[in-house]
Design an enzyme around this catalytic site. Structure first.
Site, PDB file in Angstrom:
ATOM      1  N   GLU A   1     -11.335   1.031  -0.765  1.00 38.06           N
ATOM      2  CA  GLU A   1     -10.425   0.093  -0.230  1.00 38.06           C
ATOM      3  C   GLU A   1     -11.073  -1.091   0.272  1.00 38.06           C
ATOM      4  O   GLU A   1     -12.106  -0.804   1.487  1.00 38.06           O
ATOM      5  CB  GLU A   1      -9.408   0.477   0.477  1.00 38.06           C
ATOM      6  CG  GLU A   1      -9.600   1.173   1.628  1.00 38.06           C
ATOM      7  CD  GLU A   1      -8.173   1.444   2.347  1.00 38.06           C
ATOM      8  OE1 GLU A   1      -7.230   1.024   2.492  1.00 38.06           O
ATOM      9  OE2 GLU A   1      -8.209   2.925   2.896  1.00 38.06           O
TER      10      GLU A   1
ATOM     11  N   HIS B   1      -7.411  11.381   4.725  1.00 35.52           N
ATOM     12  CA  HIS B   1      -8.503  10.993   5.208  1.00 35.52           C
ATOM     13  C   HIS B   1      -9.380  12.278   5.303  1.00 35.52           C
ATOM     14  O   HIS B   1      -9.420  13.025   6.393  1.00 35.52           O
ATOM     15  CB  HIS B   1      -8.671  10.151   6.617  1.00 35.52           C
ATOM     16  CG  HIS B   1      -7.956   9.004   6.445  1.00 35.52           C
ATOM     17  ND1 HIS B   1      -7.657   8.166   7.500  1.00 35.52           N
ATOM     18  CD2 HIS B   1      -7.642   8.147   5.566  1.00 35.52           C
ATOM     19  CE1 HIS B   1      -7.157   7.037   7.305  1.00 35.52           C
ATOM     20  NE2 HIS B   1      -7.160   6.868   5.910  1.00 35.52           N
TER      21      HIS B   1
ATOM     22  N   GLU C   1      -7.180  -1.741  -3.354  1.00 36.77           N
ATOM     23  CA  GLU C   1      -7.711  -0.314  -3.251  1.00 36.77           C
ATOM     24  C   GLU C   1      -7.343   0.354  -4.756  1.00 36.77           C
ATOM     25  O   GLU C   1      -6.596   0.267  -5.259  1.00 36.77           O
ATOM     26  CB  GLU C   1      -7.063   0.656  -2.291  1.00 36.77           C
ATOM     27  CG  GLU C   1      -7.241   1.821  -2.055  1.00 36.77           C
ATOM     28  CD  GLU C   1      -6.492   2.309  -0.611  1.00 36.77           C
ATOM     29  OE1 GLU C   1      -6.808   3.435  -0.151  1.00 36.77           O
ATOM     30  OE2 GLU C   1      -5.400   1.603  -0.348  1.00 36.77           O
TER      31      GLU C   1
ATOM     32  N   HIS D   1     -12.334   5.584   1.968  1.00 35.16           N
ATOM     33  CA  HIS D   1     -12.351   7.126   2.780  1.00 35.16           C
ATOM     34  C   HIS D   1     -12.259   8.036   1.647  1.00 35.16           C
ATOM     35  O   HIS D   1     -11.768   7.897   0.729  1.00 35.16           O
ATOM     36  CB  HIS D   1     -11.322   7.544   3.856  1.00 35.16           C
ATOM     37  CG  HIS D   1      -9.919   7.010   3.216  1.00 35.16           C
ATOM     38  ND1 HIS D   1      -8.997   7.743   2.511  1.00 35.16           N
ATOM     39  CD2 HIS D   1      -9.172   5.806   3.436  1.00 35.16           C
ATOM     40  CE1 HIS D   1      -7.943   7.241   2.401  1.00 35.16           C
ATOM     41  NE2 HIS D   1      -8.217   5.876   2.692  1.00 35.16           N
TER      42      HIS D   1
ATOM     43  N   ASP E   1       0.847  -1.130   0.018  1.00 37.23           N
ATOM     44  CA  ASP E   1       0.210  -0.114  -0.030  1.00 37.23           C
ATOM     45  C   ASP E   1       0.749   1.192  -0.041  1.00 37.23           C
ATOM     46  O   ASP E   1       1.632   1.550   0.920  1.00 37.23           O
ATOM     47  CB  ASP E   1      -0.769  -0.143   1.145  1.00 37.23           C
ATOM     48  CG  ASP E   1      -1.915   1.045   1.347  1.00 37.23           C
ATOM     49  OD1 ASP E   1      -1.992   1.943   0.475  1.00 37.23           O
ATOM     50  OD2 ASP E   1      -2.588   1.155   2.232  1.00 37.23           O
TER      51      ASP E   1
ATOM     52  N   ASP F   1      -4.206   6.720  -3.618  1.00 36.60           N
ATOM     53  CA  ASP F   1      -4.175   5.980  -2.490  1.00 36.60           C
ATOM     54  C   ASP F   1      -4.485   4.639  -3.281  1.00 36.60           C
ATOM     55  O   ASP F   1      -5.888   4.501  -3.505  1.00 36.60           O
ATOM     56  CB  ASP F   1      -5.078   6.138  -1.243  1.00 36.60           C
ATOM     57  CG  ASP F   1      -4.785   5.502  -0.381  1.00 36.60           C
ATOM     58  OD1 ASP F   1      -3.945   4.407  -0.148  1.00 36.60           O
ATOM     59  OD2 ASP F   1      -5.565   5.785   0.774  1.00 36.60           O
TER      60      ASP F   1
END
Length: 514
Positions: free
Chosen positions: A400, A375, A495, A367, A287, A298
Site C-alpha cells: 500500500e 501487521h 493497496e 506490511h 479501505d 487488505d
C-alpha cells in the site's frame, strides 16, 4: 509443457550445413503442404539459435503456448475442472497460422508478421505488465450477484474453487547475476510440490478476495456526494457480511471500514452520532478487509469526484503497482521503497492555481500479513531507506502507498474509533469486572482482528468506554486513532494483497477496477 530456460545454443557451422542438406532431401519427398510446414518449423528453430529471451518475453511465450496457466495451477482439481484456455487474441493468431500453412505468397507471410507485432505491442497495457490467469475465463459463478450483494461467494462457486488473482514472475533481486532463478521457479518440480501443500491457504485468500471485489464494485456504484459517511460504511459492511457469509471467527470482516477524508490518510471510521457528509471536493480513501479462516485481504482505493485530483490518484496508483512489480522472493524491502518514491514523486498535481509535487507519506508503509494478524512484523517502506530484510517464500504482503500534497508526514488526530487486541499480549489480570466482561466479548467476536466502537454498539454493548480505556492502559488492547497530515492538504491511497508463492507471485486482490 514448454520449459522456461535461457536459450543459448552454440552450433558448429559444418554441422549446421549437414543438417540443412539433410532437411532439404527430406522436404523434397514431402507434399506441398507438409513441405511448407517443415520449412516453417525449421525457420522457427533457426530463429532461436544464439538468442536469449528477456523476462517479459518468457511470460509472453508462456502465455502464447498456454503453459503459464498450467505452471501456476496449484491443485489437481483445478487442473481437472479449469483447463488453461488460450485468450481470444491468441486463438486468432493460431487460426491465421493454420491458414498460412504451405502458402507461397509473400504477402500472406508479411501480413502474419504484422499481426504478431500487434499482439506483442498490446501485452504491456496493464501497469506492472500483468499476465492474467487464463483459467479464470472458464471459472464462472453459478449464481449472479444481486445489487446490493446478498448471495455468499460460497453459493456462487459451490465447487469451492475461487478465481485466481493476477500471476507474475517474481522480481529479480538487485545484484543478482541473472533472472534465471525467477524463471526456474515456474518449472521447478520442487517448487510446484511446495505450492501444492498450500492450496487450502491460497484458496481461502481467493475466496476473501472475490468477496472484496464484488463488494467494492457495489460501493463504487452507489457512493456519491451528499451521503453520510456512517451510512456508506454500514452499507459496505452489510454487503461484506453477506458476501463473505459471516461466521464467527471463521469468516467475516478483517477490520473496520476506513473512509478517511482529505488530509486524514488512514484509520478514520465514523463513531455513532458522527454526521459527516461526503462532499464533491472531498478525497475519500475506502479501505476495508475480509478474511476466511484468518487469511486477510487488505485492499484499498481512493474516490474523488472532482477531476482536479486525477493526478494525485494516478500517482499513488502507479506507485502501488511499482511496489507490486518490484516485489519478489529474496528482494530487499528497502528496494521497493526506493522504487515507489521515485514513481510517486514523478507526478505533480495542480490545485487552485498552485502546483504540488506528490509526496509519499514517509511514516506510513505496507506490511506483511499473518493469520488473524494484519501487521505481521515486516514493513514495506514507501520511500528510500527502511528495512533491508528480504521478502521470503510463502510470505503474504499488503503493498500500500499513500501520497500527499502536504508535508508527507502524519500524526495522530481526531477522535479514536479503531482498536485491536495486542497479538502478543499474554494473560494480564484485570481487577475491574466490566473490563473482564468486555474482554470476553472482544475475544469471542474479534480475537486479534481490529474492531471499532460501532461494532461494539452492534453487539449490544453500552457504557463500555471506561472499560475499553482500562484494557488499553493494561496493554491488552491497542488504540489506533486517525492519522492526519497538515490540514488543507489532500491524501490518496491504493493497496493490494499479494502472495509470494514458491512458483510465482499472485496479486490476489486485483480486479477489473484496479
Amino acid at each position: 509443457m514448454a520449459a522456461i530456460a535461457r536459450l543459448t545454443t552454440a552450433v558448429n557451422g559444418d554441422v549446421l550445413a549437414d543438417d540443412e542438406e539433410k532437411d532439404e532431401i527430406e522436404i523434397q519427398g514431402l507434399g506441398q503442404d507438409e513441405a511448407g510446414k517443415k520449412k516453417k518449423r525449421k525457420k522457427k528453430k533457426k530463429k532461436g539459435v544464439g538468442q536469449e529471451l528477456s523476462l517479459d518475453e518468457e511470460l509472453t511465450d508462456l502465455k502464447a503456448n498456454g503453459d503459464l496457466s498450467s505452471k501456476c495451477q496449484d491443485s489437481p482439481s483445478h487442473r481437472k475442472t479449469n483447463p488453461a484456455v488460450q485468450p481470444a487474441e491468441d486463438e486468432g493468431i493460431a487460426d491465421d497460422e493454420l491458414d498460412d500453412e504451405g502458402a507461397k505468397d509473400g504477402e500472406a507471410a508479411q501480413s502474419k508478421k504484422k499481426k504478431k507485432k500487434k499482439k506483442k505491442a498490446s501485452s504491456g497495457d496493464n501497469p506492472g505488465t500483468y499476465v492474467i490467469n487464463e483459467m479464470n475465463s472458464n471459472m464462472k459463478a453459478v449464481k449472479k450477484q444481486t445489487n446490493p450483494p446478498t448471495i455468499p461467494i460460497t453459493d456462487q462457486y459451490p465447487d469451492g474453487e475461487y478465481p485466481f488473482g493476477d500471476i507474475q514472475l517474481h522480481a529479480v533481486p538487485k545484484g543478482a547475476s541473472n533472472d534465471q532463478t525467477a524463471k526456474n521457479r515456474m518449472t521447478s518440480e520442487e517448487k510446484k510440490a511446495i505450492d501444492q501443500t498450500y492450496v487450502d491457504i491460497y484458496n481461502d485468500f481467493r475466496q476473501a478476495a472475490e468477496a472484496h471485489r464484488q463488494v467494492r464494485k457495489y460501493v463504487q456504484g452507489f457512493i456519491k456526494p451528499g451521503l453520510k459517511m456512517i451510512d456508506i460504511c454500514e452499507q459496505l459492511e452489510a454487503a461484506s457480511r453477506a458476501c463473505i457469509n459471516e461466521n464467527g471467527l471463521k469468516a467475516g470482516l478483517a477490520f473496520p471500514t476506513g473512509c478517511s477524508l482529505n488530509h486524514c490518510a488512514a484509520h478514520y471510521t465514523p463513531n455513532a452520532g458522527d454526521e459527516t457528509v461526503l462532499a464533491y471536493d472531498d478525497v475519500c480513501k475506502i479501505d476495508f478487509g475480509t478474511h476466511i479462516n484468518g487469511r486477510i485481504i487488505d485492499c484499498a482505493f481512493t474516490v474523488a469526484f472532482n477531476p482536479k485530483y486525477d493526478n494525485l490518484l494516478a500517482a499513488v496508483k502507479a506507485a502501488t503497482y511499482t511496489g507490486i512489480k518490484e516485489a519478489g522472493i529474496d528482494v530487499r524491502l528497502c528496494e521497493l521503497g526506493e522504487a515507489i518514491q521515485e514513481t510517486m514523486e514523478s507526478y505533480e498535481v495542480d490545485l487552485d492555481g498552485k502546483t504540488y509535487q506528490v509526496k509519499p507519506i514517509r511514516n506510513l508503509s505496507g506490511h506483511s500479513i499473518g493469520p488473524y494478524q494484519i501487521h505481521a512484523g515486516k514493513t514495506v517502506p514507501i520511500c528510500k531507506g527502511g528495512e533491508a530484510d528480504k521478502m521470503e517464500e510463502n510470505e503474504f504482503y499488503a503493498i500500500e502507498t499513500f501520497g500527499s500534497t502536504g508535508k508527507g508526514y502524519i500524526h495522530d488526530d481526531m477522535e479514536c474509533s479503531h482498536y485491536m487486541k495486542n497479538f502478543d499480549a499474554g494473560h494480564i489480570p484485570l481487577r475491574i469486572a466490566r473490563s473482564k466482561q468486555l474482554l470476553n466479548v472482544i475475544n469471542k467476536n474479534f480475537s486479534t482482528l481490529a474492531f471499532c466502537r460501532r461494532w461494539l454498539d452492534r453487539l449490544g454493548e453500552s457504557k463500555y468506554l471506561m472499560a475499553l480505556k482500562n484494557l488499553c492502559d493494561a496493554g491488552i488492547v491497542d488504540s489506533y486513532p486517525p492519522l492526519c497530515d497538515i490540514k488543507g492538504c489532500y491524501t490518496a491511497q491504493y493497496e493490494h494483497t499479494i502472495l509470494l508463492r514458491p512458483t510465482c507471485k499472485e496479486i490476489v486482490s486485483k480486479g477489473q477496477d484496479y
